[in-house]
Scaffold this active site. Structure first.
Site, PDB file in Angstrom:
ATOM      1  N   PRO A 182       0.786  -1.168   0.000  1.00 45.07           N
ATOM      2  CA  PRO A 182       0.000   0.000   0.000  1.00 45.07           C
ATOM      3  C   PRO A 182       0.843   1.253   0.000  1.00 45.07           C
ATOM      4  CG  PRO A 182      -0.525  -1.488   1.851  1.00 45.07           C
ATOM      5  CD  PRO A 182       0.491  -2.090   1.014  1.00 45.07           C
ATOM      6  N   GLU A 183       0.697   2.019  -0.998  1.00 46.18           N
ATOM      7  CA  GLU A 183       1.190   3.394  -0.929  1.00 46.18           C
ATOM      8  C   GLU A 183      -0.016   4.258  -0.618  1.00 46.18           C
ATOM      9  OE1 GLU A 183       3.886   4.987  -3.710  1.00 46.18           O
ATOM     10  OE2 GLU A 183       4.820   3.074  -4.168  1.00 46.18           O
ATOM     11  N   HIS A 223      -2.407 -15.410   8.247  1.00 47.74           N
ATOM     12  CA  HIS A 223      -1.854 -14.066   8.427  1.00 47.74           C
ATOM     13  C   HIS A 223      -2.893 -13.030   8.852  1.00 47.74           C
ATOM     14  CE1 HIS A 223       1.984 -15.375   6.990  1.00 47.74           C
ATOM     15  NE2 HIS A 223       1.469 -15.800   5.858  1.00 47.74           N
ATOM     16  N   ARG A 241       3.900  -9.944   6.151  1.00 53.57           N
ATOM     17  CA  ARG A 241       5.248  -9.566   6.598  1.00 53.57           C
ATOM     18  C   ARG A 241       5.282  -8.895   7.966  1.00 53.57           C
ATOM     19  NH1 ARG A 241       8.349  -6.879   1.615  1.00 53.57           N
ATOM     20  NH2 ARG A 241      10.106  -7.051   3.035  1.00 53.57           N
TER      21      ARG A 241
END
Length: 268
Positions: free
Chosen positions: A2-3, A90, A108
DNA sequence: AAAGACACCTGGGAGC
DNA sequence: TGCTCCCAGGTGTCTT
């Protein structure tokens, strides 16, 4: 990740579902994110979500007793689910809201879930520069900040103190649009070109938001739908391919450890 | 004080 | 098939 456009897309997707909903539970399956999930967030159970805001790439979920500050890191996503949907490996956090829940997934674990006291800000937000799409982002201070550093211009525009929300993808794209080489020292870019860059940053980000963000390996919007901006990328991920303007081969290099793609012919 | 290196993680793909 | 290595949207913190 995500930017900025992906975070804004997430905010817009999630907001109508969660605003005015009462927090019924906060389920933390994995507290070890970039920082530990704030234990104080449990004090917000029973509170009603008043607003959902974005500052840089942080999402702020406000209640009367404090806010939840969420960052998606490199691989995080948020989506609204029906209560009871079994969690995947996750799926680290669920913010339960009666019949639905806001589910946080982050392979992550570079993201965060932090508590912000009511009417307070957070230290992480205190050093941030202006929002590129808001009034406080002005041409002259932007140009002045860039003229003052000898760093490669790409690294300078990715510096959160100069302007927030310009990540690797959109830095590459904005420099292509402004016809500026990413490796050129910021101090050696003409004011005219810095003006073009100012416009390019705003245009690239605004267009990406309109198209629902860029779909990358593991990004899906809050509604599970992909973003469509990837179809509009001119340089990012296109090293070795033809420049969309002059047809010469795009060059791929590394700058500050980040993949950097540009057209040596169009960008000077 | 500015700028660069490193750190935090997992998964996917390339290459052998 | 399976192992190793490298790479990926970010950004705070430590080291020069």
């Amino acid at each position: 990740m995500p930017e900025l456009p992906e975070v804004e897309t997430t905010k817009r997707g999630v907001q109508p579902h969660i605003q005015q909903q009462r927090i019924t539970a906060l389920v933390v399956r994995q507290a070890k994110l970039r920082w530990p999930v704030s234990p104080e967030l449990q004090s917000l159970v029973g509170e009603t979500i008043l607003t959902v805001r974005r500052r840089a790439k942080y999402l702020l979920i406000d209640t009367a007793k404090g806010s939840i500050m969420v960052h998606l890191g490199m691989s995080g996503s948020l989506r609204v689910i029906e209560q009871g949907e079994p969690p995947g490996f996750h799926d680290h956090v669920d913010l339960e809201l009666g019949k639905i829940a806001l589910r946080y997934t982050d392979p992550r674990r570079f993201g965060c879930w932090l508590f912000v006291a009511p009417n307070a800000s957070h230290e992480l937000l205190s050093k941030l520069g202006p929002e590129p799409l808001e009034e406080d982002f002005q041409r002259e201070p932007f140009a002045a900040a860039l003229r003052a550093t000898k760093r490669p211009i790409k690294q300078a525009i990715m510096d959160n103190k100069i302007v927030v929300g310009v990540g690797n993808i959109y830095a590459n794209e904005a420099l292509f649009m402004a016809k500026i080489s990413p490796v050129r020292a910021a101090s050696r870019v003409s004011v005219k070109r810095l003006n073009a860059l100012y416009d390019a940053i705003r245009i690239v980000l605004a267009e990406a938001i309109e198209q629902g963000g860029t779909t990358l390996k593991d990004f899906v919007g809050s509604d599970g739908q992909p973003g469509y901006f990837k179809q509009s990328l001119h340089v990012y991920g296109r090293g070795g391919l033809d420049c969309t303007v002059c047809k010469q081969a795009l060059k791929e290099i590394r700058l500050g450890g980040r993949s950097t793609v540009y057209c040596p012919n169009c960008q000077r």
